[in-house]
Scaffold this active site. Sequence first.
Site, PDB file in Angstrom:
ATOM      1  N   ASP A  96      -2.841  -4.835   9.883  1.00 58.95           N
ATOM      2  CA  ASP A  96      -1.619  -3.880   9.497  1.00 58.95           C
ATOM      3  C   ASP A  96      -1.486  -2.913  10.780  1.00 58.95           C
ATOM      4  O   ASP A  96      -2.194  -2.306  10.949  1.00 58.95           O
ATOM      5  CB  ASP A  96      -2.016  -3.021   8.419  1.00 58.95           C
ATOM      6  CG  ASP A  96      -2.061  -3.759   6.911  1.00 58.95           C
ATOM      7  OD1 ASP A  96      -1.879  -4.850   7.060  1.00 58.95           O
ATOM      8  OD2 ASP A  96      -2.159  -2.987   6.182  1.00 58.95           O
ATOM      9  N   ASP A 122       4.825  -7.325  -4.566  1.00 58.88           N
ATOM     10  CA  ASP A 122       3.975  -6.112  -4.715  1.00 58.88           C
ATOM     11  C   ASP A 122       4.375  -5.234  -5.761  1.00 58.88           C
ATOM     12  O   ASP A 122       5.568  -5.185  -6.308  1.00 58.88           O
ATOM     13  CB  ASP A 122       4.402  -5.077  -3.392  1.00 58.88           C
ATOM     14  CG  ASP A 122       4.200  -5.912  -2.306  1.00 58.88           C
ATOM     15  OD1 ASP A 122       3.299  -6.431  -1.963  1.00 58.88           O
ATOM     16  OD2 ASP A 122       5.058  -5.708  -1.189  1.00 58.88           O
TER      17      ASP A 122
END
Length: 239
Positions: A8, A129
């Site tokens: 990330d 998500d």
Amino acid sequence: MILFPAIDIKNNQCVRLCQGDFERLKVYGKDPVLMAKTWKERGAEFLHLVDLDGAKDEKLINQDSIEKIIKTIGLHVQVGGGIRSKKRVEKLLALGIERVIVGTIAVENKKLLKELVDEYKERIVVSIDARNGKVALRGWKVISEVSSIELCKELEQIGVKTIVYTDISKDGMMMGPNFHIYEALSKEVNLNIIASGGISSIKDIYRLKNMNIYGAIIGKALYDEKIDLKEAYRCLQEE
């Protein structure tokens, strides 16, 4: 089963969030390229990159880091984070990225999603998500009323082949993934499911593999040395 070490990236640094909260951020390294090299040395064949600045604000702050990883590391790479236009998809694929992950447009612009899937086939992956079974949008900032399972059914009809499913409540918490949702999805849809969020041990990986889950993204457990990547690959090969 494919293991995807996660990188990330925020402000061109390697970081991790807890439950998608940008206020709960920890920096694990100032060079994402070096981190990618580390995972390659430990056996990785595929990387999962997330442009957090792109996901949150649709900015291209981390473009250089992503390009360097593609050009110098020599691994298969999938990239997500703020990809909400065909132009952005085309630019990323032109870099040599194997798969582009889109999220918000799967809810807000299904016409564009269908166009992308028709043109680029399996190179388009959709990220689902969810929190409490409802789909989150725009870098997890907005929780919609859309059922995650119903959305997955729609995606299959559109022609999507692979999804990344993240239970936000599990992400970064090191408490194991939401096995229940992966079991439910396996029964409801015929998609390649990549599990994401909460994977904290090789036992978790085994369980997902025994559920015939296509892949697993591992983040915090690698960075906090709860999972040794070489050992994880070795154990999977022994089964």
